[in-house]
Design a protein around this motif. Structure first.
Motif, PDB file in Angstrom:
ATOM      1  N   THR A  26       0.829  -1.206   0.000  1.00  0.00           N
ATOM      2  CA  THR A  26       0.000   0.000   0.000  1.00  0.00           C
ATOM      3  C   THR A  26       0.865   1.259   0.000  1.00  0.00           C
ATOM      4  OG1 THR A  26      -1.759  -1.154   1.199  1.00  0.00           O
ATOM      5  CG2 THR A  26      -1.801   1.247   1.258  1.00  0.00           C
ATOM      6  N   LEU A  27       2.001   1.180   0.713  1.00  0.00           N
ATOM      7  CA  LEU A  27       2.910   2.325   0.798  1.00  0.00           C
ATOM      8  C   LEU A  27       3.853   2.416  -0.400  1.00  0.00           C
ATOM      9  CD1 LEU A  27       3.803   2.039   4.594  1.00  0.00           C
ATOM     10  CD2 LEU A  27       2.496   3.888   3.525  1.00  0.00           C
ATOM     11  N   GLY A  28       3.790   1.427  -1.278  1.00  0.00           N
ATOM     12  CA  GLY A  28       4.648   1.436  -2.465  1.00  0.00           C
ATOM     13  C   GLY A  28       6.085   1.055  -2.178  1.00  0.00           C
ATOM     14  N   ALA A  29       6.319   0.317  -1.102  1.00  0.00           N
ATOM     15  CA  ALA A  29       7.676  -0.083  -0.760  1.00  0.00           C
ATOM     16  C   ALA A  29       8.185  -1.138  -1.735  1.00  0.00           C
ATOM     17  CB  ALA A  29       7.718  -0.647   0.665  1.00  0.00           C
ATOM     18  N   SER A  30       9.466  -1.074  -2.064  1.00  0.00           N
ATOM     19  CA  SER A  30      10.088  -2.038  -2.964  1.00  0.00           C
ATOM     20  C   SER A  30      11.563  -2.139  -2.642  1.00  0.00           C
ATOM     21  CB  SER A  30       9.912  -1.607  -4.425  1.00  0.00           C
ATOM     22  OG  SER A  30      10.650  -0.427  -4.679  1.00  0.00           O
ATOM     23  N   ARG A  31      12.240  -3.092  -3.270  1.00  0.00           N
ATOM     24  CA  ARG A  31      13.677  -3.232  -3.059  1.00  0.00           C
ATOM     25  C   ARG A  31      14.411  -1.959  -3.480  1.00  0.00           C
ATOM     26  NH1 ARG A  31      16.362  -7.909  -2.397  1.00  0.00           N
ATOM     27  NH2 ARG A  31      14.596  -9.076  -3.264  1.00  0.00           N
ATOM     28  N   GLU A  32      13.917  -1.309  -4.526  1.00  0.00           N
ATOM     29  CA  GLU A  32      14.539  -0.082  -5.022  1.00  0.00           C
ATOM     30  C   GLU A  32      14.164   1.132  -4.181  1.00  0.00           C
ATOM     31  OE1 GLU A  32      12.783  -2.237  -6.962  1.00  0.00           O
ATOM     32  OE2 GLU A  32      14.627  -3.241  -7.638  1.00  0.00           O
ATOM     33  N   ALA A  33      13.009   1.091  -3.540  1.00  0.00           N
ATOM     34  CA  ALA A  33      12.549   2.205  -2.700  1.00  0.00           C
ATOM     35  C   ALA A  33      12.070   1.643  -1.360  1.00  0.00           C
ATOM     36  CB  ALA A  33      11.433   2.976  -3.400  1.00  0.00           C
ATOM     37  N   PRO A  34      13.009   1.172  -0.533  1.00  0.00           N
ATOM     38  CA  PRO A  34      12.618   0.514   0.718  1.00  0.00           C
ATOM     39  C   PRO A  34      12.196   1.491   1.804  1.00  0.00           C
ATOM     40  CG  PRO A  34      15.002   0.638   0.585  1.00  0.00           C
ATOM     41  CD  PRO A  34      14.471   1.199  -0.716  1.00  0.00           C
ATOM     42  N   ILE A  35      11.520   0.941   2.806  1.00  0.00           N
ATOM     43  CA  ILE A  35      11.187   1.687   4.017  1.00  0.00           C
ATOM     44  C   ILE A  35      12.233   1.341   5.061  1.00  0.00           C
ATOM     45  CG2 ILE A  35       9.491   2.009   5.862  1.00  0.00           C
ATOM     46  CD1 ILE A  35       7.326   1.250   3.822  1.00  0.00           C
ATOM     47  N   PRO A  36      13.120   2.289   5.406  1.00  0.00           N
ATOM     48  CA  PRO A  36      14.214   1.988   6.352  1.00  0.00           C
ATOM     49  C   PRO A  36      13.771   2.109   7.806  1.00  0.00           C
ATOM     50  CG  PRO A  36      14.509   4.181   5.421  1.00  0.00           C
ATOM     51  CD  PRO A  36      13.243   3.635   4.825  1.00  0.00           C
ATOM     52  N   ILE A  37      13.913   1.032   8.540  1.00  0.00           N
ATOM     53  CA  ILE A  37      13.541   0.984   9.953  1.00  0.00           C
ATOM     54  C   ILE A  37      14.787   0.663  10.759  1.00  0.00           C
ATOM     55  CG2 ILE A  37      12.232  -0.295  11.694  1.00  0.00           C
ATOM     56  CD1 ILE A  37      10.114  -0.797   9.520  1.00  0.00           C
ATOM     57  N   MET A  38      15.109   1.510  11.732  1.00  0.00           N
ATOM     58  CA  MET A  38      16.299   1.264  12.568  1.00  0.00           C
ATOM     59  C   MET A  38      15.914   0.522  13.830  1.00  0.00           C
ATOM     60  SD  MET A  38      19.130   3.884  14.249  1.00  0.00           S
ATOM     61  CE  MET A  38      20.170   3.956  12.785  1.00  0.00           C
ATOM     62  N   GLU A  39      16.516  -0.647  14.020  1.00  0.00           N
ATOM     63  CA  GLU A  39      16.412  -1.311  15.317  1.00  0.00           C
ATOM     64  C   GLU A  39      17.571  -0.792  16.157  1.00  0.00           C
ATOM     65  OE1 GLU A  39      19.273  -4.178  13.279  1.00  0.00           O
ATOM     66  OE2 GLU A  39      17.536  -2.975  12.689  1.00  0.00           O
ATOM     67  N   ILE A  40      17.235  -0.166  17.275  1.00  0.00           N
ATOM     68  CA  ILE A  40      18.229   0.527  18.093  1.00  0.00           C
ATOM     69  C   ILE A  40      19.119  -0.461  18.838  1.00  0.00           C
ATOM     70  CG2 ILE A  40      18.520   2.112  20.038  1.00  0.00           C
ATOM     71  CD1 ILE A  40      15.759   3.319  19.194  1.00  0.00           C
ATOM     72  N   CYS A  41      18.539  -1.555  19.307  1.00  0.00           N
ATOM     73  CA  CYS A  41      19.228  -2.482  20.197  1.00  0.00           C
ATOM     74  C   CYS A  41      19.938  -3.585  19.426  1.00  0.00           C
ATOM     75  CB  CYS A  41      18.214  -3.095  21.160  1.00  0.00           C
ATOM     76  SG  CYS A  41      18.939  -4.267  22.310  1.00  0.00           S
ATOM     77  N   GLY A  42      21.166  -3.894  19.852  1.00  0.00           N
ATOM     78  CA  GLY A  42      21.905  -4.982  19.238  1.00  0.00           C
ATOM     79  C   GLY A  42      21.243  -6.330  19.450  1.00  0.00           C
ATOM     80  N   GLY A  43      20.501  -6.477  20.540  1.00  0.00           N
ATOM     81  CA  GLY A  43      19.760  -7.717  20.743  1.00  0.00           C
ATOM     82  C   GLY A  43      18.717  -7.937  19.678  1.00  0.00           C
ATOM     83  N   HIS A  44      18.088  -6.865  19.214  1.00  0.00           N
ATOM     84  CA  HIS A  44      17.135  -6.979  18.111  1.00  0.00           C
ATOM     85  C   HIS A  44      17.845  -7.364  16.816  1.00  0.00           C
ATOM     86  CE1 HIS A  44      14.139  -4.248  20.396  1.00  0.00           C
ATOM     87  NE2 HIS A  44      13.741  -5.492  20.461  1.00  0.00           N
ATOM     88  N   THR A  45      19.024  -6.800  16.587  1.00  0.00           N
ATOM     89  CA  THR A  45      19.786  -7.144  15.382  1.00  0.00           C
ATOM     90  C   THR A  45      20.040  -8.641  15.324  1.00  0.00           C
ATOM     91  OG1 THR A  45      20.873  -4.981  15.410  1.00  0.00           O
ATOM     92  CG2 THR A  45      21.905  -6.694  14.080  1.00  0.00           C
ATOM     93  N   HIS A  46      20.470  -9.197  16.443  1.00  0.00           N
ATOM     94  CA  HIS A  46      20.747 -10.639  16.459  1.00  0.00           C
ATOM     95  C   HIS A  46      19.477 -11.461  16.283  1.00  0.00           C
ATOM     96  CE1 HIS A  46      25.071 -11.413  17.417  1.00  0.00           C
ATOM     97  NE2 HIS A  46      25.023 -10.098  17.522  1.00  0.00           N
ATOM     98  N   SER A  47      18.374 -11.026  16.869  1.00  0.00           N
ATOM     99  CA  SER A  47      17.116 -11.758  16.684  1.00  0.00           C
ATOM    100  C   SER A  47      16.665 -11.720  15.230  1.00  0.00           C
ATOM    101  CB  SER A  47      16.023 -11.167  17.582  1.00  0.00           C
ATOM    102  OG  SER A  47      16.274 -11.430  18.939  1.00  0.00           O
ATOM    103  N   ILE A  48      16.828 -10.577  14.586  1.00  0.00           N
ATOM    104  CA  ILE A  48      16.432 -10.445  13.177  1.00  0.00           C
ATOM    105  C   ILE A  48      17.179 -11.449  12.316  1.00  0.00           C
ATOM    106  CG2 ILE A  48      16.630  -8.911  11.162  1.00  0.00           C
ATOM    107  CD1 ILE A  48      15.942  -6.591  13.152  1.00  0.00           C
ATOM    108  N   PHE A  49      18.483 -11.586  12.552  1.00  0.00           N
ATOM    109  CA  PHE A  49      19.275 -12.512  11.733  1.00  0.00           C
ATOM    110  C   PHE A  49      19.135 -13.952  12.193  1.00  0.00           C
ATOM    111  CE2 PHE A  49      21.253  -8.499  10.625  1.00  0.00           C
ATOM    112  CZ  PHE A  49      21.327  -8.640   9.245  1.00  0.00           C
ATOM    113  N   ARG A  50      18.998 -14.149  13.494  1.00  0.00           N
ATOM    114  CA  ARG A  50      18.844 -15.516  14.002  1.00  0.00           C
ATOM    115  C   ARG A  50      17.604 -16.184  13.417  1.00  0.00           C
ATOM    116  NH1 ARG A  50      17.718 -17.262  20.346  1.00  0.00           N
ATOM    117  NH2 ARG A  50      17.582 -19.516  19.960  1.00  0.00           N
ATOM    118  N   TYR A  51      16.511 -15.427  13.330  1.00  0.00           N
ATOM    119  CA  TYR A  51      15.261 -16.006  12.829  1.00  0.00           C
ATOM    120  C   TYR A  51      15.025 -15.711  11.349  1.00  0.00           C
ATOM    121  CZ  TYR A  51      14.314 -16.726  17.785  1.00  0.00           C
ATOM    122  OH  TYR A  51      14.403 -17.125  19.101  1.00  0.00           O
ATOM    123  N   GLY A  52      15.987 -15.071  10.699  1.00  0.00           N
ATOM    124  CA  GLY A  52      15.863 -14.807   9.269  1.00  0.00           C
ATOM    125  C   GLY A  52      14.782 -13.812   8.915  1.00  0.00           C
ATOM    126  N   LEU A  53      14.472 -12.907   9.845  1.00  0.00           N
ATOM    127  CA  LEU A  53      13.378 -11.969   9.601  1.00  0.00           C
ATOM    128  C   LEU A  53      13.691 -11.010   8.461  1.00  0.00           C
ATOM    129  CD1 LEU A  53      12.297 -11.109  13.265  1.00  0.00           C
ATOM    130  CD2 LEU A  53      11.562 -12.991  11.796  1.00  0.00           C
TER     131      LEU A  53
END
Length: 378
Positions: A26-53
């Motif tokens: 709906t927002l028109g997001a794409s690989r070429e025009a992504p929506i950038p979201i910052m996860e502040i915590c390093g624990g979130h970074t590891h969870s994102i990659f651990r679960y392949g999110l």
């Protein structure tokens, strides 16, 4: 396992992923025009990659890794000052384990220990306090490091030392706060962010209101999130919903743990023991006003900087990262770890050049451990 398995349910994850994809389309997001979201915590970074999110979410969602690892943002000069303290013959230097391998200009605390310094890993500042009781002839210094998550426990240890009248216990205070670097990132004219996944553990202490300025002044949504895969997916959906509805607020996905106003006992202990430093140096961000904490004059007897004349109380030296090391740029979201020329070559978990590869919450360590980044580097 209550409050764990229910947040890893595959069927619920598929439902959330479908809803995320619908809003992203709906927002028109794409690989070429992504929506950038910052996860502040390093624990979130590891969870994102651990679960392949990062691979499961809509291709138009880009996770940007923030400065949410206190070991990673510690400048090399402060590590060298810790080593300077640790090598004093009268000192027992105590620290959390993840700080022992962070390199300074020439060595780490672990290497200093191997060379004869009395460096001991502890699980709590109360362990350091007990060492001080058992070794009255030695100076016991605790390496106070961390965001608001670990800051209260150090404050409580200092209060207890004051009550007991211990004269051989002090803290090398490097505690830092989350809101101020977020403001510095938002003030960066080259930074493009759509919203923030707020840190769960920090918010458990300080609550959600310290992030109000992000929504009010910068019109960016914030969602404080837990660390399970469904926590993170739900927080992404909540952020996208705010963006789609053209609003910006601070929402609490992690309400089962994070109270709106934080932990009053922890907040009171921090207010009693610490005051803001005028500025504090962050690796990759430089000096940030009011982002560090120092021990108040009433507890000066327990301030290692004052007792030993180091750090901001003495002569400070700025030490640059190794040439080509991109830790600073990675920590503020300008680069991905694999874009660092040293990643997977001169910098690996066995031979780390930068703190992001050393720390258990570092983005480079996450890229190396999960997602096939090692193969890409090779």
């Amino acid at each position: 396992m209550k409050y764990a398995t229910e947040f890893r349910d595959p069927a619920a994850a598929k439902t959330l992923l479908a809803r995320i994809a619908h809003v992203a389309d709906t927002l028109g997001a794409s690989r070429e025009a992504p929506i950038p979201i910052m996860e502040i915590c390093g624990g979130h970074t590891h969870s994102i990659f651990r679960y392949g999110l990062d691979k499961l979410v809509h291709e138009g969602i880009e996770f940007v890794h923030g400065p949410g690892c206190p070991v990673c943002v510690l400048p090399r000069a402060r590590v060298d000052e810790a080593i300077q303290l640790a090598t004093r013959p009268e000192v027992i230097f105590t620290t959390f384990g993840d700080a022992m391998r962070v390199p300074g200009a020439s060595q780490s605390l672990l290497q200093a220990k191997a060379a004869g310094a009395d460096v001991r890993m502890v699980y709590s500042p109360l362990d350091a306090l007990e060492l001080a009781r058992r070794n009255p002839e030695r100076e016991v210094v605790f390496f106070g490091i961390g965001f608001e998550t670990t800051t209260p426990s150090t404050a409580l240890a200092i209060q207890q030392a004051a009550r007991e009248g211990l004269t051989n216990f002090s803290v090398f205070c490097n505690h830092i706060t989350v809101p101020e670097p977020l403001k510095a990132i938002l003030d960066d004219p080259f930074m493009n962010l759509a919203g923030f996944i707020g840190p769960g553990h920090v918010s458990m202490v300080i609550g959600t209101h310290p992030y109000d300025f992000i929504a009010r002044d910068y019109h960016k949504p914030v969602v404080v999130a837990g660390f399970e895969p469904l926590d993170i997916l739900q927080s992404v959906l909540m952020l996208l919903t705010q963006i789609a509805e053209q609003r910006a607020g601070v929402e609490n996905q992690y309400a089962r743990v994070v109270p709106e106003n934080g932990n009053p006992v922890s907040i009171a202990a921090m207010a009693d023991v610490y005051e803001k430093r005028p500025s504090f140096e962050w690796r990759g961000l430089g000096e940030i006003d009011s982002s560090g904490l120092r021990i108040r004059p009433a507890y000066r007897a327990f301030d290692a900087e004052e007792k030993f004349g180091i750090g901001y109380a003495g002569i400070r030296a700025e030490i640059a990262d190794p040439e080509g090391c991109a830790c600073g740029q990675v920590m503020i979201g300008h680069l991905k770890p694999t874009q660092c020329p040293h990643f997977g070559k001169g910098c690996t978990p066995e031979t780390p050049l930068g703190a992001l590869m050393v720390s258990s919450e570092g983005a480079c360590a996450a890229y190396w451990q999960y997602g096939g980044a090692r193969a890409a580097a090779e």
